[in-house]
Design an enzyme around this catalytic site. Sequence first.
Site, PDB file in Angstrom:
ATOM      1  N   GLY A  11       0.859  -1.183   0.000  1.00 50.83           N
ATOM      2  CA  GLY A  11       0.000   0.000   0.000  1.00 50.83           C
ATOM      3  C   GLY A  11       0.890   1.226   0.000  1.00 50.83           C
ATOM      4  O   GLY A  11       2.083   1.125   0.293  1.00 50.83           O
ATOM      5  N   PRO A  12       0.315   2.383  -0.299  1.00 43.06           N
ATOM      6  CA  PRO A  12       1.133   3.593  -0.375  1.00 43.06           C
ATOM      7  C   PRO A  12       1.704   4.030   0.982  1.00 43.06           C
ATOM      8  O   PRO A  12       1.404   3.413   2.014  1.00 43.06           O
ATOM      9  CB  PRO A  12       0.183   4.637  -0.964  1.00 43.06           C
ATOM     10  CG  PRO A  12      -1.165   4.052  -0.923  1.00 43.06           C
ATOM     11  CD  PRO A  12      -1.075   2.584  -0.688  1.00 43.06           C
ATOM     12  N   GLY A  16      -0.122   1.662   6.582  1.00 39.34           N
ATOM     13  CA  GLY A  16      -0.213   0.776   7.747  1.00 39.34           C
ATOM     14  C   GLY A  16       0.385  -0.602   7.483  1.00 39.34           C
ATOM     15  O   GLY A  16       0.076  -1.563   8.193  1.00 39.34           O
ATOM     16  N   LYS A  17       1.280  -0.685   6.516  1.00 35.24           N
ATOM     17  CA  LYS A  17       1.865  -1.983   6.128  1.00 35.24           C
ATOM     18  C   LYS A  17       2.619  -2.649   7.275  1.00 35.24           C
ATOM     19  O   LYS A  17       2.389  -3.813   7.594  1.00 35.24           O
ATOM     20  CB  LYS A  17       2.849  -1.793   4.947  1.00 35.24           C
ATOM     21  CG  LYS A  17       2.198  -1.255   3.694  1.00 35.24           C
ATOM     22  CD  LYS A  17       3.209  -1.026   2.606  1.00 35.24           C
ATOM     23  CE  LYS A  17       4.132   0.148   2.845  1.00 35.24           C
ATOM     24  NZ  LYS A  17       3.478   1.454   2.880  1.00 35.24           N
ATOM     25  N   THR A  18       3.543  -1.890   7.884  1.00 36.81           N
ATOM     26  CA  THR A  18       4.351  -2.478   8.955  1.00 36.81           C
ATOM     27  C   THR A  18       3.454  -2.876  10.129  1.00 36.81           C
ATOM     28  O   THR A  18       3.615  -3.949  10.719  1.00 36.81           O
ATOM     29  CB  THR A  18       5.437  -1.481   9.414  1.00 36.81           C
ATOM     30  OG1 THR A  18       6.170  -1.062   8.262  1.00 36.81           O
ATOM     31  CG2 THR A  18       6.384  -2.114  10.417  1.00 36.81           C
ATOM     32  N   THR A  19       2.493  -2.006  10.417  1.00 33.85           N
ATOM     33  CA  THR A  19       1.573  -2.278  11.534  1.00 33.85           C
ATOM     34  C   THR A  19       0.790  -3.558  11.275  1.00 33.85           C
ATOM     35  O   THR A  19       0.735  -4.465  12.123  1.00 33.85           O
ATOM     36  CB  THR A  19       0.594  -1.086  11.700  1.00 33.85           C
ATOM     37  OG1 THR A  19       1.368   0.112  11.815  1.00 33.85           O
ATOM     38  CG2 THR A  19      -0.301  -1.255  12.913  1.00 33.85           C
ATOM     39  N   TYR A  47      13.734  13.482   0.014  1.00 34.71           N
ATOM     40  CA  TYR A  47      12.541  14.312   0.196  1.00 34.71           C
ATOM     41  C   TYR A  47      12.852  15.810   0.066  1.00 34.71           C
ATOM     42  O   TYR A  47      11.971  16.602  -0.243  1.00 34.71           O
ATOM     43  CB  TYR A  47      11.857  14.000   1.535  1.00 34.71           C
ATOM     44  CG  TYR A  47      11.017  12.744   1.449  1.00 34.71           C
ATOM     45  CD1 TYR A  47       9.937  12.665   0.579  1.00 34.71           C
ATOM     46  CD2 TYR A  47      11.314  11.627   2.220  1.00 34.71           C
ATOM     47  CE1 TYR A  47       9.171  11.510   0.480  1.00 34.71           C
ATOM     48  CE2 TYR A  47      10.552  10.467   2.128  1.00 34.71           C
ATOM     49  CZ  TYR A  47       9.481  10.420   1.255  1.00 34.71           C
ATOM     50  OH  TYR A  47       8.722   9.285   1.147  1.00 34.71           O
ATOM     51  N   ASP A  86       6.586  -6.789   4.998  1.00 31.57           N
ATOM     52  CA  ASP A  86       5.846  -5.513   4.913  1.00 31.57           C
ATOM     53  C   ASP A  86       6.106  -4.780   3.594  1.00 31.57           C
ATOM     54  O   ASP A  86       5.865  -3.583   3.492  1.00 31.57           O
ATOM     55  CB  ASP A  86       6.093  -4.629   6.146  1.00 31.57           C
ATOM     56  CG  ASP A  86       7.468  -3.961   6.167  1.00 31.57           C
ATOM     57  OD1 ASP A  86       8.307  -4.268   5.296  1.00 31.57           O
ATOM     58  OD2 ASP A  86       7.700  -3.124   7.063  1.00 31.57           O
ATOM     59  N   GLU A 147       9.432  13.219   6.549  1.00 32.24           N
ATOM     60  CA  GLU A 147       8.190  13.028   5.785  1.00 32.24           C
ATOM     61  C   GLU A 147       7.165  14.127   6.069  1.00 32.24           C
ATOM     62  O   GLU A 147       6.058  14.087   5.522  1.00 32.24           O
ATOM     63  CB  GLU A 147       7.548  11.678   6.153  1.00 32.24           C
ATOM     64  CG  GLU A 147       8.313  10.480   5.640  1.00 32.24           C
ATOM     65  CD  GLU A 147       7.732   9.143   6.076  1.00 32.24           C
ATOM     66  OE1 GLU A 147       8.086   8.129   5.470  1.00 32.24           O
ATOM     67  OE2 GLU A 147       6.934   9.123   7.038  1.00 32.24           O
TER      68      GLU A 147
HETATM   69  N1  LIG Z   1      -5.548   1.061  10.645  1.00 32.71           N
HETATM   70  C1  LIG Z   1      -4.904   2.028  11.289  1.00 32.71           C
HETATM   71  N2  LIG Z   1      -5.615   2.901  12.011  1.00 32.71           N
HETATM   72  C2  LIG Z   1      -5.016   3.906  12.652  1.00 32.71           C
HETATM   73  N3  LIG Z   1      -3.681   4.137  12.640  1.00 32.71           N
HETATM   74  C3  LIG Z   1      -2.927   3.296  11.950  1.00 32.71           C
HETATM   75  C4  LIG Z   1      -3.487   2.208  11.231  1.00 32.71           C
HETATM   76  N4  LIG Z   1      -2.493   1.558  10.614  1.00 32.71           N
HETATM   77  C5  LIG Z   1      -1.366   2.208  10.931  1.00 32.71           C
HETATM   78  N5  LIG Z   1      -1.615   3.245  11.740  1.00 32.71           N
HETATM   79  C6  LIG Z   1      -0.627   4.210  12.236  1.00 32.71           C
HETATM   80  O1  LIG Z   1      -0.232   4.962  11.083  1.00 32.71           O
HETATM   81  C7  LIG Z   1       1.180   5.176  11.090  1.00 32.71           C
HETATM   82  C8  LIG Z   1       1.805   4.547   9.843  1.00 32.71           C
HETATM   83  O2  LIG Z   1       1.726   3.138   9.938  1.00 32.71           O
HETATM   84  P1  LIG Z   1       2.880   2.188   9.373  1.00 32.71           P
HETATM   85  O3  LIG Z   1       4.214   2.683   9.808  1.00 32.71           O
HETATM   86  O4  LIG Z   1       2.487   0.807   9.722  1.00 32.71           O
HETATM   87  O5  LIG Z   1       2.696   2.454   7.811  1.00 32.71           O
HETATM   88  P2  LIG Z   1       3.524   1.882   6.571  1.00 32.71           P
HETATM   89  O6  LIG Z   1       2.544   1.633   5.486  1.00 32.71           O
HETATM   90  O7  LIG Z   1       4.367   0.726   7.001  1.00 32.71           O
HETATM   91  O8  LIG Z   1       4.452   3.123   6.213  1.00 32.71           O
HETATM   92  P3  LIG Z   1       5.638   3.289   5.157  1.00 32.71           P
HETATM   93  O9  LIG Z   1       5.009   3.322   3.805  1.00 32.71           O
HETATM   94  O10 LIG Z   1       6.225   4.605   5.461  1.00 32.71           O
HETATM   95  O11 LIG Z   1       6.585   2.173   5.355  1.00 32.71           O
HETATM   96  C9  LIG Z   1       1.706   4.595  12.387  1.00 32.71           C
HETATM   97  O12 LIG Z   1       1.775   5.638  13.340  1.00 32.71           O
HETATM   98  C10 LIG Z   1       0.643   3.560  12.772  1.00 32.71           C
HETATM   99  O13 LIG Z   1       0.572   3.381  14.178  1.00 32.71           O
HETATM  100  N1  LIG Z   2      11.319   6.726  -3.704  1.00 36.08           N
HETATM  101  C1  LIG Z   2      11.048   5.636  -2.983  1.00 36.08           C
HETATM  102  N2  LIG Z   2      11.234   4.417  -3.527  1.00 36.08           N
HETATM  103  C2  LIG Z   2      10.933   3.268  -2.852  1.00 36.08           C
HETATM  104  O1  LIG Z   2      11.116   2.148  -3.367  1.00 36.08           O
HETATM  105  C3  LIG Z   2      10.439   3.420  -1.535  1.00 36.08           C
HETATM  106  N3  LIG Z   2      10.068   2.535  -0.584  1.00 36.08           N
HETATM  107  C4  LIG Z   2       9.701   3.235   0.494  1.00 36.08           C
HETATM  108  N4  LIG Z   2       9.850   4.566   0.241  1.00 36.08           N
HETATM  109  C5  LIG Z   2       9.646   5.650   1.218  1.00 36.08           C
HETATM  110  C6  LIG Z   2       8.246   5.852   1.669  1.00 36.08           C
HETATM  111  C7  LIG Z   2       8.417   6.251   3.120  1.00 36.08           C
HETATM  112  O2  LIG Z   2       8.697   7.644   3.202  1.00 36.08           O
HETATM  113  C8  LIG Z   2       9.650   5.506   3.572  1.00 36.08           C
HETATM  114  C9  LIG Z   2       9.402   4.207   4.319  1.00 36.08           C
HETATM  115  O3  LIG Z   2       8.619   3.335   3.597  1.00 36.08           O
HETATM  116  O4  LIG Z   2      10.387   5.263   2.380  1.00 36.08           O
HETATM  117  C10 LIG Z   2      10.296   4.713  -1.011  1.00 36.08           C
HETATM  118  N5  LIG Z   2      10.598   5.820  -1.725  1.00 36.08           N
END
Ligand SMILES: Nc1ncnc2c1ncn2[C@@H]1O[C@H](COP(=O)(O)OP(=O)(O)OP(=O)(O)O)[C@@H](O)[C@H]1O
Ligand SMILES: Nc1nc(=O)c2ncn([C@H]3C[C@H](O)[C@@H](CO)O3)c2[nH]1
Length: 212
Positions: A11-12, A16-19, A47, A86, A147
Site C-alpha cells: 500500500g502507499p 499501515g503496512k508495517t503495523t 525528500y 511488509d 516526511e
Molecule cells: N488502521 C490504522 N488505524 C489507525 N492508525 C494506523 C493504522 N495503521 C497504521 N496506523 C498508524 O499509522 C502510522 C503509519 O503506519 P505504518 O508505519 O504501519 O505504515 P507503513 O505503510 O508501514 O508506512 P511506510 O510506507 O512509510 O513504510 C503509524 O503511526 C501507525 O501506528
Molecule cells: N522513492 C522511494 N522508492 C521506494 O522504493 C520506496 N520505498 C519506500 N519509500 C519511502 C516511503 C516512506 O517515506 C519511507 C518508508 O517506507 O520510504 C520509497 N521511496
Amino acid sequence: MNQVPYIAVEGPIGAGKTTLATMLAAELNMPVLKEIVEENPFLGKFYQNIDEWSFQLEMFFLCNRYKQLGDTESQLIRQGTPVISDYHIYKNLIFSERTLKGREREKYRQIYHVLTDDLAKPSTIVYIKASLETLLARIDKRGRSFEQDMDRAYLQQLIEDYEAAMASLAVTEPETTIITVDGDAADFVANPEQFAEIADRVKARIAGHPLR
Ligand SMILES: Nc1ncnc2c1ncn2[C@@H]1O[C@H](COP(=O)(O)OP(=O)(O)OP(=O)(O)O)[C@@H](O)[C@H]1O
Ligand SMILES: Nc1nc(=O)c2ncn([C@H]3C[C@H](O)[C@@H](CO)O3)c2[nH]1
C-alpha cells in the site's frame, strides 16, 4: 495450495503496512520481514530534492530488498517456513517509474528485472488501499521528520500508481491472490473485530498449509 505461504503487505506511504504485517505475523505465528527505514542514508535527502537523489535512493532500496528477499527465500521459504513481509519487491518499480527519468529510468528497469525476475513471488498480497487524507493523517501521527512536508501531489500520484500496479499484478502474476483492505474504513489497530476480519481472510487463503 502447494506453495509455502508468503504474504506481502502493500500500500502507499503510511497505509499501515508495517503495523498490519506485524499484527498478522503475531496472529499467524509467522516470522515477519520488515523494511529498515531509519538507517537509509538517502531518504532525508531525497525528500528535500527528489530529482537529485532519486537514482541513489531507488538503487539503495532495490539492493537492500534484493538481499533481504534473497536471504529469506533461501533460509525460510525454500525450507518450507511461511513468511510475512511488509513490502513486495514490485514497489521498486511503482516508485522508480515516478521518480526517475530518461536513461536512468531505463537502466533502473533493466537492473530491476535482472535482479528480481527469478525471486520467489508472494502467494498473497494484502493491499491496504487508503485515501490521501488518511495517509497524510497517519504520516503526521507517525512523525518521521523527513516526511513532514510530504508533497500531496506526489502522494496522490502514488495512490493512483498503486491502484494501477495491483490491477497489473492481478494479470501478470495470476498465482498471487490479492486481498484488498479498505484502509479508510478499517481501523484494525483500534478495533479487534476489524483485525479479526482481515486475519480470517488471510487464514482462508493459507488454509491447508501447515504453519509452524
Ligand atoms: N488502521 C490504522 N488505524 C489507525 N492508525 C494506523 C493504522 N495503521 C497504521 N496506523 C498508524 O499509522 C502510522 C503509519 O503506519 P505504518 O508505519 O504501519 O505504515 P507503513 O505503510 O508501514 O508506512 P511506510 O510506507 O512509510 O513504510 C503509524 O503511526 C501507525 O501506528
Ligand atoms: N522513492 C522511494 N522508492 C521506494 O522504493 C520506496 N520505498 C519506500 N519509500 C519511502 C516511503 C516512506 O517515506 C519511507 C518508508 O517506507 O520510504 C520509497 N521511496
